[in-house]
Scaffold this motif. Structure first.
Motif, PDB file in Angstrom:
ATOM      1  N   MET A   1      -7.627  -0.805   3.660  1.00 48.37           N
ATOM      2  CA  MET A   1      -6.545  -1.126   2.743  1.00 48.37           C
ATOM      3  C   MET A   1      -6.811  -2.485   2.116  1.00 48.37           C
ATOM      4  SD  MET A   1      -3.499  -3.052   4.527  1.00 48.37           S
ATOM      5  CE  MET A   1      -4.104  -4.548   3.751  1.00 48.37           C
ATOM      6  N   TYR A   2      -6.389  -2.604   0.871  1.00 42.53           N
ATOM      7  CA  TYR A   2      -6.529  -3.856   0.141  1.00 42.53           C
ATOM      8  C   TYR A   2      -5.190  -4.191  -0.499  1.00 42.53           C
ATOM      9  CZ  TYR A   2     -11.519  -2.837   0.565  1.00 42.53           C
ATOM     10  OH  TYR A   2     -12.766  -2.540   1.070  1.00 42.53           O
ATOM     11  N   SER A   3      -4.756  -5.428  -0.323  1.00 42.56           N
ATOM     12  CA  SER A   3      -3.549  -5.909  -0.987  1.00 42.56           C
ATOM     13  C   SER A   3      -3.994  -6.828  -2.115  1.00 42.56           C
ATOM     14  CB  SER A   3      -2.651  -6.662   0.004  1.00 42.56           C
ATOM     15  OG  SER A   3      -2.256  -5.817   1.067  1.00 42.56           O
ATOM     16  N   ASN A   4      -3.872  -6.331  -3.344  1.00 48.05           N
ATOM     17  CA  ASN A   4      -4.301  -7.085  -4.516  1.00 48.05           C
ATOM     18  C   ASN A   4      -3.101  -7.463  -5.369  1.00 48.05           C
ATOM     19  OD1 ASN A   4      -7.080  -6.751  -3.909  1.00 48.05           O
ATOM     20  ND2 ASN A   4      -7.028  -4.692  -4.776  1.00 48.05           N
ATOM     21  N   HIS A   5      -3.191  -8.648  -5.987  1.00 45.90           N
ATOM     22  CA  HIS A   5      -2.139  -9.077  -6.913  1.00 45.90           C
ATOM     23  C   HIS A   5      -2.774  -9.901  -8.029  1.00 45.90           C
ATOM     24  CE1 HIS A   5       1.811 -10.111  -8.354  1.00 45.90           C
ATOM     25  NE2 HIS A   5       1.573 -11.410  -8.233  1.00 45.90           N
ATOM     26  N   LYS A   6      -2.622  -9.400  -9.257  1.00 46.04           N
ATOM     27  CA  LYS A   6      -3.148 -10.067 -10.446  1.00 46.04           C
ATOM     28  C   LYS A   6      -4.635 -10.385 -10.306  1.00 46.04           C
ATOM     29  CE  LYS A   6       1.291 -12.072 -11.835  1.00 46.04           C
ATOM     30  NZ  LYS A   6       2.055 -13.310 -12.172  1.00 46.04           N
ATOM     31  N   GLY A   7      -5.369  -9.397  -9.795  1.00 46.88           N
ATOM     32  CA  GLY A   7      -6.808  -9.543  -9.686  1.00 46.88           C
ATOM     33  C   GLY A   7      -7.296 -10.304  -8.475  1.00 46.88           C
ATOM     34  N   THR A   8      -6.381 -10.762  -7.632  1.00 44.39           N
ATOM     35  CA  THR A   8      -6.745 -11.524  -6.432  1.00 44.39           C
ATOM     36  C   THR A   8      -6.473 -10.689  -5.189  1.00 44.39           C
ATOM     37  OG1 THR A   8      -6.221 -13.625  -7.510  1.00 44.39           O
ATOM     38  CG2 THR A   8      -6.336 -13.630  -5.099  1.00 44.39           C
ATOM     39  N   THR A   9      -7.450 -10.617  -4.294  1.00 45.16           N
ATOM     40  CA  THR A   9      -7.261  -9.903  -3.030  1.00 45.16           C
ATOM     41  C   THR A   9      -6.532 -10.802  -2.047  1.00 45.16           C
ATOM     42  OG1 THR A   9      -9.259  -8.581  -3.368  1.00 45.16           O
ATOM     43  CG2 THR A   9      -8.414  -8.731  -1.117  1.00 45.16           C
ATOM     44  N   LEU A  10      -5.322 -10.408  -1.659  1.00 42.52           N
ATOM     45  CA  LEU A  10      -4.507 -11.209  -0.748  1.00 42.52           C
ATOM     46  C   LEU A  10      -4.817 -10.918   0.709  1.00 42.52           C
ATOM     47  CD1 LEU A  10      -1.045 -10.737  -2.530  1.00 42.52           C
ATOM     48  CD2 LEU A  10      -2.712 -12.567  -2.884  1.00 42.52           C
ATOM     49  N   GLN A  11      -5.153  -9.665   0.998  1.00 45.59           N
ATOM     50  CA  GLN A  11      -5.352  -9.265   2.394  1.00 45.59           C
ATOM     51  C   GLN A  11      -6.134  -7.967   2.443  1.00 45.59           C
ATOM     52  OE1 GLN A  11      -1.671  -8.435   4.605  1.00 45.59           O
ATOM     53  NE2 GLN A  11      -2.366  -9.848   6.163  1.00 45.59           N
ATOM     54  N   THR A  12      -6.964  -7.830   3.475  1.00 42.80           N
ATOM     55  CA  THR A  12      -7.695  -6.583   3.691  1.00 42.80           C
ATOM     56  C   THR A  12      -7.518  -6.153   5.140  1.00 42.80           C
ATOM     57  OG1 THR A  12      -9.768  -7.673   4.337  1.00 42.80           O
ATOM     58  CG2 THR A  12      -9.438  -7.248   1.982  1.00 42.80           C
ATOM     59  N   GLY A  13      -7.740  -4.883   5.398  1.00 41.90           N
ATOM     60  CA  GLY A  13      -7.642  -4.370   6.761  1.00 41.90           C
ATOM     61  C   GLY A  13      -8.319  -3.019   6.874  1.00 41.90           C
ATOM     62  N   SER A  14      -8.715  -2.675   8.080  1.00 43.07           N
ATOM     63  CA  SER A  14      -9.297  -1.355   8.335  1.00 43.07           C
ATOM     64  C   SER A  14      -8.377  -0.608   9.286  1.00 43.07           C
ATOM     65  CB  SER A  14     -10.692  -1.484   8.945  1.00 43.07           C
ATOM     66  OG  SER A  14     -10.648  -2.184  10.179  1.00 43.07           O
ATOM     67  N   PHE A  15      -8.348   0.731   9.154  1.00 44.00           N
ATOM     68  CA  PHE A  15      -7.439   1.502  10.004  1.00 44.00           C
ATOM     69  C   PHE A  15      -8.122   2.749  10.548  1.00 44.00           C
ATOM     70  CE2 PHE A  15      -6.453   2.444   5.514  1.00 44.00           C
ATOM     71  CZ  PHE A  15      -6.715   3.817   5.457  1.00 44.00           C
ATOM     72  N   LYS A  16      -7.541   3.217  11.643  1.00 41.97           N
ATOM     73  CA  LYS A  16      -7.976   4.460  12.283  1.00 41.97           C
ATOM     74  C   LYS A  16      -6.730   5.151  12.800  1.00 41.97           C
ATOM     75  CE  LYS A  16     -10.934   6.235  16.016  1.00 41.97           C
ATOM     76  NZ  LYS A  16     -11.884   5.852  17.105  1.00 41.97           N
ATOM     77  N   LEU A  17      -6.524   6.418  12.375  1.00 45.06           N
ATOM     78  CA  LEU A  17      -5.325   7.153  12.748  1.00 45.06           C
ATOM     79  C   LEU A  17      -5.693   8.548  13.217  1.00 45.06           C
ATOM     80  CD1 LEU A  17      -4.752   5.589   9.742  1.00 45.06           C
ATOM     81  CD2 LEU A  17      -2.422   6.096  10.459  1.00 45.06           C
ATOM     82  N   TYR A  18      -4.794   9.137  14.035  1.00 44.40           N
ATOM     83  CA  TYR A  18      -4.951  10.510  14.501  1.00 44.40           C
ATOM     84  C   TYR A  18      -3.771  11.340  14.005  1.00 44.40           C
ATOM     85  CZ  TYR A  18      -8.642   8.917  17.624  1.00 44.40           C
ATOM     86  OH  TYR A  18      -9.802   8.378  18.116  1.00 44.40           O
ATOM     87  N   ARG A  19      -4.067  12.598  13.679  1.00 46.91           N
ATOM     88  CA  ARG A  19      -3.018  13.490  13.212  1.00 46.91           C
ATOM     89  C   ARG A  19      -2.058  13.819  14.354  1.00 46.91           C
ATOM     90  NH1 ARG A  19      -4.129  17.320   9.027  1.00 46.91           N
ATOM     91  NH2 ARG A  19      -6.213  17.546   9.859  1.00 46.91           N
ATOM     92  N   PHE A  20      -0.764  13.735  14.064  1.00 43.55           N
ATOM     93  CA  PHE A  20       0.243  14.042  15.079  1.00 43.55           C
ATOM     94  C   PHE A  20       0.318  15.538  15.322  1.00 43.55           C
ATOM     95  CE2 PHE A  20       4.731  15.355  15.768  1.00 43.55           C
ATOM     96  CZ  PHE A  20       4.859  14.914  17.076  1.00 43.55           C
ATOM     97  N   GLU A  21       0.189  15.911  16.570  1.00 37.64           N
ATOM     98  CA  GLU A  21       0.386  17.293  17.006  1.00 37.64           C
ATOM     99  C   GLU A  21       1.475  17.266  18.069  1.00 37.64           C
ATOM    100  OE1 GLU A  21      -1.086  19.830  15.737  1.00 37.64           O
ATOM    101  OE2 GLU A  21      -2.876  19.054  14.731  1.00 37.64           O
ATOM    102  N   ARG A  22       2.523  18.034  17.871  1.00 39.78           N
ATOM    103  CA  ARG A  22       3.603  18.023  18.861  1.00 39.78           C
ATOM    104  C   ARG A  22       3.083  18.486  20.203  1.00 39.78           C
ATOM    105  NH1 ARG A  22       8.849  17.682  19.310  1.00 39.78           N
ATOM    106  NH2 ARG A  22       9.346  17.640  17.085  1.00 39.78           N
ATOM    107  N   PRO A  23       3.281  17.678  21.268  1.00 41.16           N
ATOM    108  CA  PRO A  23       2.821  18.086  22.606  1.00 41.16           C
ATOM    109  C   PRO A  23       3.489  19.372  23.062  1.00 41.16           C
ATOM    110  CG  PRO A  23       3.417  15.762  22.543  1.00 41.16           C
ATOM    111  CD  PRO A  23       3.903  16.346  21.263  1.00 41.16           C
ATOM    112  N   GLU A  24       2.683  20.205  23.759  1.00 46.50           N
ATOM    113  CA  GLU A  24       3.233  21.475  24.277  1.00 46.50           C
ATOM    114  C   GLU A  24       4.232  21.205  25.385  1.00 46.50           C
ATOM    115  OE1 GLU A  24       2.696  24.318  22.942  1.00 46.50           O
ATOM    116  OE2 GLU A  24       1.231  23.595  21.489  1.00 46.50           O
TER     117      GLU A  24
END
Length: 267
Positions: A244-267
């Protein structure tokens, strides 16, 4: 010789300034929370005035449907000047007990060493993480409050390709934070960030036409003018990885990397 005399006097002044009897560390009533990213766990430590405390181990990938709560009392806590040790009964059948060793980190945080041992008190495994003071309810509680009434709807989102409800961690400035993505096929989708400490929830949205796909990489422009207005996601049916990148008026304010798993309702 003059230097040695000066060094000796300096040491004497330093040690003379220390308290004659330093007080033991104390676990005062309050709430602390932290993430152990290797297991995708949110750990919440509750210390209560009535002496009935608990450690909650909450599973992030299950959207906190798989949680373990371990009760303990004042008799299970031993503190000295350096750290506090808490003896607990493990919630896992393969381990009989584990120990938390909490050392002070800055003013309102603890560095935690968690040690598992078997019936013969032999070392089995250990892990480390940080617990930070939470002034109000835990981030786990905030997440559940937000999605409790919609969890059936989210579990039913079409699960082809990237569509579905995803939960995971955002590495933001070296710190792990809780995030979720609602990926809808034909309507508005959401990227949501849960700020620890303040219980603030920051969301940004995007529509199907805001997604550009190039060589199995999605480039997404979102609606928030300041936070996560650019997302880059690599296509994978098992986990969602990206930046993810947070940009404002051509300036990068913040960056980050993410890792997510798809939600599956537990049995």
């Amino acid at each position: 010789m003059a230097f040695l005399k000066y060094f000796t006097v300096t040491l004497f002044v330093f040690f003379a300034s220390l308290p004659a009897h330093a007080e033991n560390l104390k676990l005062t009533p309050g709430l602390w929370q932290g993430i152990y990213k290797n297991n995708f766990e949110y750990n919440v430590l509750e210390i209560k005035e009535n002496g009935e405390h608990r450690l909650i181990i909450a599973n992030i990938a299950s959207a906190f449907h798989r949680n373990k709560s371990i009760a303990f009392n004042d008799n299970d806590i031993k503190c000295n000047r350096i750290n506090c040790t808490i003896k607990l009964i493990s919630p896992n059948k393969e381990h009989l007990q584990f120990t938390l060793i909490l050392s002070r980190y800055l003013d309102n945080s603890f560095e935690v060493l968690e040690i598992y041992s078997n019936a013969d008190d032999d070392f089995v495994m250990s892990k480390t993480y940080r617990l930070e003071k939470q002034e109000r309810q835990s981030t786990v509680h905030t997440f559940i409050d937000k999605y409790r009434s919609r969890i059936d709807e989210l579990a039913a989102i079409e699960k082809s390709g990237l569509y579905g409800f995803w939960v995971g961690l955002l590495n933001l400035d070296g710190n792990q934070k809780l995030v979720s993505i609602e990926f809808h096929p034909n309507k508005e989708s959401y990227f949501t960030y849960f700020a620890s400490g303040t219980n603030d929830i920051i969301s940004t949205t995007f529509m199907p036409q805001d997604i550009q796909e190039i060589d199995n990489v999605l480039k997404i422009t979102t609606s928030n003018p300041l936070f996560a207005n650019k997302l880059i996601i690599h296509k994978d049916n098992r986990e969602l990885k990206g930046y993810m990148y947070s940009n404002h008026k051509g300036t990068t304010l913040q960056t980050g990397s993410f890792k997510l798993y798809r939600f599956e309702r537990p049995e």
